[in-house]
Design a protein around this motif. Structure first.
Motif, PDB file in Angstrom:
ATOM      1  N   LEU A   1       0.843  -1.196   0.000  1.00  0.00           N
ATOM      2  CA  LEU A   1       0.000   0.000   0.000  1.00  0.00           C
ATOM      3  C   LEU A   1       0.875   1.240   0.000  1.00  0.00           C
ATOM      4  CD1 LEU A   1      -2.418  -0.881   2.961  1.00  0.00           C
ATOM      5  CD2 LEU A   1      -2.891  -1.154   0.526  1.00  0.00           C
ATOM      6  N   HIS A   2       0.413   2.283  -0.687  1.00  0.00           N
ATOM      7  CA  HIS A   2       1.005   3.608  -0.552  1.00  0.00           C
ATOM      8  C   HIS A   2       0.028   4.407   0.299  1.00  0.00           C
ATOM      9  CE1 HIS A   2       3.392   7.095  -1.398  1.00  0.00           C
ATOM     10  NE2 HIS A   2       2.305   7.745  -1.752  1.00  0.00           N
ATOM     11  N   VAL A   3       0.537   5.078   1.325  1.00  0.00           N
ATOM     12  CA  VAL A   3      -0.308   5.795   2.276  1.00  0.00           C
ATOM     13  C   VAL A   3       0.147   7.241   2.363  1.00  0.00           C
ATOM     14  CG1 VAL A   3      -1.103   5.884   4.672  1.00  0.00           C
ATOM     15  CG2 VAL A   3      -0.596   3.666   3.615  1.00  0.00           C
ATOM     16  N   VAL A   4      -0.825   8.150   2.383  1.00  0.00           N
ATOM     17  CA  VAL A   4      -0.538   9.574   2.554  1.00  0.00           C
ATOM     18  C   VAL A   4      -1.446  10.117   3.642  1.00  0.00           C
ATOM     19  CG1 VAL A   4      -0.537  11.860   1.476  1.00  0.00           C
ATOM     20  CG2 VAL A   4       0.157   9.851   0.139  1.00  0.00           C
ATOM     21  N   PHE A   5      -0.845  10.799   4.622  1.00  0.00           N
ATOM     22  CA  PHE A   5      -1.575  11.562   5.623  1.00  0.00           C
ATOM     23  C   PHE A   5      -1.516  13.017   5.164  1.00  0.00           C
ATOM     24  CE2 PHE A   5      -0.874   7.843   7.973  1.00  0.00           C
ATOM     25  CZ  PHE A   5      -1.427   7.893   9.243  1.00  0.00           C
ATOM     26  N   SER A   6      -2.651  13.697   5.120  1.00  0.00           N
ATOM     27  CA  SER A   6      -2.648  15.106   4.725  1.00  0.00           C
ATOM     28  C   SER A   6      -3.672  15.872   5.548  1.00  0.00           C
ATOM     29  CB  SER A   6      -2.947  15.251   3.231  1.00  0.00           C
ATOM     30  OG  SER A   6      -4.208  14.686   2.921  1.00  0.00           O
ATOM     31  N   GLY A   7      -3.477  17.179   5.586  1.00  0.00           N
ATOM     32  CA  GLY A   7      -4.400  18.066   6.283  1.00  0.00           C
ATOM     33  C   GLY A   7      -4.076  19.493   5.935  1.00  0.00           C
ATOM     34  N   ASP A   8      -5.097  20.313   5.806  1.00  0.00           N
ATOM     35  CA  ASP A   8      -4.918  21.719   5.441  1.00  0.00           C
ATOM     36  C   ASP A   8      -4.040  21.866   4.199  1.00  0.00           C
ATOM     37  OD1 ASP A   8      -6.493  22.649   7.557  1.00  0.00           O
ATOM     38  OD2 ASP A   8      -4.780  22.680   8.917  1.00  0.00           O
ATOM     39  N   GLU A   9      -4.297  21.011   3.214  1.00  0.00           N
ATOM     40  CA  GLU A   9      -3.602  21.040   1.934  1.00  0.00           C
ATOM     41  C   GLU A   9      -2.088  20.830   2.043  1.00  0.00           C
ATOM     42  OE1 GLU A   9      -4.859  24.313  -0.548  1.00  0.00           O
ATOM     43  OE2 GLU A   9      -6.914  24.148   0.214  1.00  0.00           O
ATOM     44  N   ARG A  10      -1.659  20.163   3.113  1.00  0.00           N
ATOM     45  CA  ARG A  10      -0.245  19.825   3.290  1.00  0.00           C
ATOM     46  C   ARG A  10      -0.122  18.336   3.521  1.00  0.00           C
ATOM     47  NH1 ARG A  10       2.314  22.351   8.241  1.00  0.00           N
ATOM     48  NH2 ARG A  10       0.314  21.738   9.074  1.00  0.00           N
ATOM     49  N   VAL A  11       0.850  17.730   2.878  1.00  0.00           N
ATOM     50  CA  VAL A  11       1.172  16.333   3.173  1.00  0.00           C
ATOM     51  C   VAL A  11       1.908  16.309   4.501  1.00  0.00           C
ATOM     52  CG1 VAL A  11       2.564  14.348   2.451  1.00  0.00           C
ATOM     53  CG2 VAL A  11       1.246  15.632   0.756  1.00  0.00           C
ATOM     54  N   ARG A  12       1.499  15.411   5.393  1.00  0.00           N
ATOM     55  CA  ARG A  12       2.134  15.286   6.699  1.00  0.00           C
ATOM     56  C   ARG A  12       3.066  14.081   6.741  1.00  0.00           C
ATOM     57  NH1 ARG A  12      -0.868  18.707  10.047  1.00  0.00           N
ATOM     58  NH2 ARG A  12      -2.142  19.988   8.688  1.00  0.00           N
ATOM     59  N   LEU A  13       2.674  13.017   6.044  1.00  0.00           N
ATOM     60  CA  LEU A  13       3.422  11.761   6.093  1.00  0.00           C
ATOM     61  C   LEU A  13       3.142  10.980   4.822  1.00  0.00           C
ATOM     62  CD1 LEU A  13       3.540   9.308   9.058  1.00  0.00           C
ATOM     63  CD2 LEU A  13       2.648   8.515   6.906  1.00  0.00           C
ATOM     64  N   ARG A  14       4.175  10.317   4.301  1.00  0.00           N
ATOM     65  CA  ARG A  14       4.026   9.364   3.195  1.00  0.00           C
ATOM     66  C   ARG A  14       4.613   8.043   3.662  1.00  0.00           C
ATOM     67  NH1 ARG A  14       6.676  13.378   0.294  1.00  0.00           N
ATOM     68  NH2 ARG A  14       5.234  14.714  -0.797  1.00  0.00           N
ATOM     69  N   ALA A  15       3.988   6.949   3.273  1.00  0.00           N
ATOM     70  CA  ALA A  15       4.499   5.643   3.676  1.00  0.00           C
ATOM     71  C   ALA A  15       4.220   4.608   2.597  1.00  0.00           C
ATOM     72  CB  ALA A  15       3.858   5.199   4.986  1.00  0.00           C
ATOM     73  N   ASN A  16       5.126   3.651   2.514  1.00  0.00           N
ATOM     74  CA  ASN A  16       4.897   2.431   1.744  1.00  0.00           C
ATOM     75  C   ASN A  16       4.845   1.306   2.764  1.00  0.00           C
ATOM     76  OD1 ASN A  16       4.831   3.349  -1.020  1.00  0.00           O
ATOM     77  ND2 ASN A  16       6.958   3.927  -0.679  1.00  0.00           N
ATOM     78  N   VAL A  17       3.782   0.545   2.694  1.00  0.00           N
ATOM     79  CA  VAL A  17       3.489  -0.468   3.704  1.00  0.00           C
ATOM     80  C   VAL A  17       3.291  -1.811   3.010  1.00  0.00           C
ATOM     81  CG1 VAL A  17       1.877  -1.141   5.531  1.00  0.00           C
ATOM     82  CG2 VAL A  17       2.269   1.290   5.050  1.00  0.00           C
ATOM     83  N   VAL A  18       3.853  -2.850   3.595  1.00  0.00           N
ATOM     84  CA  VAL A  18       3.573  -4.204   3.117  1.00  0.00           C
ATOM     85  C   VAL A  18       2.839  -4.935   4.232  1.00  0.00           C
ATOM     86  CG1 VAL A  18       4.511  -6.396   2.309  1.00  0.00           C
ATOM     87  CG2 VAL A  18       5.588  -4.242   1.598  1.00  0.00           C
ATOM     88  N   LEU A  19       1.650  -5.418   3.892  1.00  0.00           N
ATOM     89  CA  LEU A  19       0.849  -6.251   4.795  1.00  0.00           C
ATOM     90  C   LEU A  19       0.940  -7.694   4.327  1.00  0.00           C
ATOM     91  CD1 LEU A  19      -2.463  -4.158   4.834  1.00  0.00           C
ATOM     92  CD2 LEU A  19      -0.559  -4.005   6.448  1.00  0.00           C
ATOM     93  N   VAL A  20       0.796  -8.621   5.257  1.00  0.00           N
ATOM     94  CA  VAL A  20       0.770 -10.035   4.906  1.00  0.00           C
ATOM     95  C   VAL A  20      -0.490 -10.662   5.475  1.00  0.00           C
ATOM     96  CG1 VAL A  20       1.865 -12.276   5.343  1.00  0.00           C
ATOM     97  CG2 VAL A  20       3.250 -10.341   4.670  1.00  0.00           C
ATOM     98  N   CYS A  21      -1.128 -11.467   4.673  1.00  0.00           N
ATOM     99  CA  CYS A  21      -2.269 -12.252   5.138  1.00  0.00           C
ATOM    100  C   CYS A  21      -1.699 -13.435   5.917  1.00  0.00           C
ATOM    101  CB  CYS A  21      -3.085 -12.731   3.942  1.00  0.00           C
ATOM    102  SG  CYS A  21      -4.589 -13.600   4.401  1.00  0.00           S
ATOM    103  N   MET A  22      -2.057 -13.524   7.194  1.00  0.00           N
ATOM    104  CA  MET A  22      -1.461 -14.529   8.070  1.00  0.00           C
ATOM    105  C   MET A  22      -2.525 -15.399   8.721  1.00  0.00           C
ATOM    106  SD  MET A  22       1.053 -13.954  11.351  1.00  0.00           S
ATOM    107  CE  MET A  22      -0.197 -13.595  12.564  1.00  0.00           C
ATOM    108  N   ASP A  23      -2.284 -16.681   8.718  1.00  0.00           N
ATOM    109  CA  ASP A  23      -3.110 -17.632   9.458  1.00  0.00           C
ATOM    110  C   ASP A  23      -2.750 -17.467  10.931  1.00  0.00           C
ATOM    111  OD1 ASP A  23      -3.744 -20.077  10.911  1.00  0.00           O
ATOM    112  OD2 ASP A  23      -4.202 -20.957   8.955  1.00  0.00           O
ATOM    113  N   LEU A  24      -3.704 -17.038  11.737  1.00  0.00           N
ATOM    114  CA  LEU A  24      -3.428 -16.764  13.146  1.00  0.00           C
ATOM    115  C   LEU A  24      -3.147 -18.017  13.965  1.00  0.00           C
ATOM    116  CD1 LEU A  24      -6.020 -13.930  13.851  1.00  0.00           C
ATOM    117  CD2 LEU A  24      -3.554 -13.715  13.409  1.00  0.00           C
TER     118      LEU A  24
END
Length: 138
Positions: free
Chosen positions: A91-114
């Motif tokens: 996933l690519h993730v962006v946090f923004s507010g008041d027309e400003r980017v606050r944080l950008r992230a690239n995230v890898v999630l894994v589907c896991m058998d609990l």
């Protein structure tokens, strides 16, 4: 299609400097992933964890802190799926507010058998929804 959710910066999120203490962004990110699963993928964490025995832990996180956030700020968190593997999703993730980017992230999630604590293939209905999001981004 990118998924959006919002959150407000609360007193519990800030440090003595009056800005978001960086680990709190990770908590907000996890909440956004939880919202994405429920609203965009059709599987809330209760169903995934308690009924299906599936978790979606973060296994990789690359973050750029762009601009600080302060108490009371309303943040929009945008999640855009980029790639899907047999049991992973980027996933690519962006946090923004008041027309400003606050944080950008690239995230890898894994589907896991609990139960086995091992990666497992994405259920087909979840894979299809993630792929819809990827197709929209292209």
């Amino acid at each position: 299609m990118p998924f959006e959710t919002t959150t407000q910066v609360r007193f519990s999120h800030i440090d003595a400097a009056g800005i978001v203490f960086y680990p709190r962004y990770f908590e907000m990110l996890n909440s956004a992933v939880e919202d994405w699963c429920a609203q965009a993928l059709g599987q809330d964490f209760r169903t995934l964890h308690l009924h299906r025995g599936i978790g979606v832990p973060t296994v990789k996180l690359d973050v750029e802190f762009v601009s600080p956030s302060e108490l009371g700020d309303m943040l929009t968190i945008t999640l855009s799926p980029r790639e899907i593997g047999r049991s992973s999703c980027q996933l690519h993730v962006v946090f923004s507010g008041d027309e400003r980017v606050r944080l950008r992230a690239n995230v890898v999630l894994v589907c896991m058998d609990l139960h086995t604590r091992r990666a497992t293939p994405w259920p087909e209905e979840i894979r299809a929804r993630i792929q819809e999001g990827i197709a929209y981004a292209i």
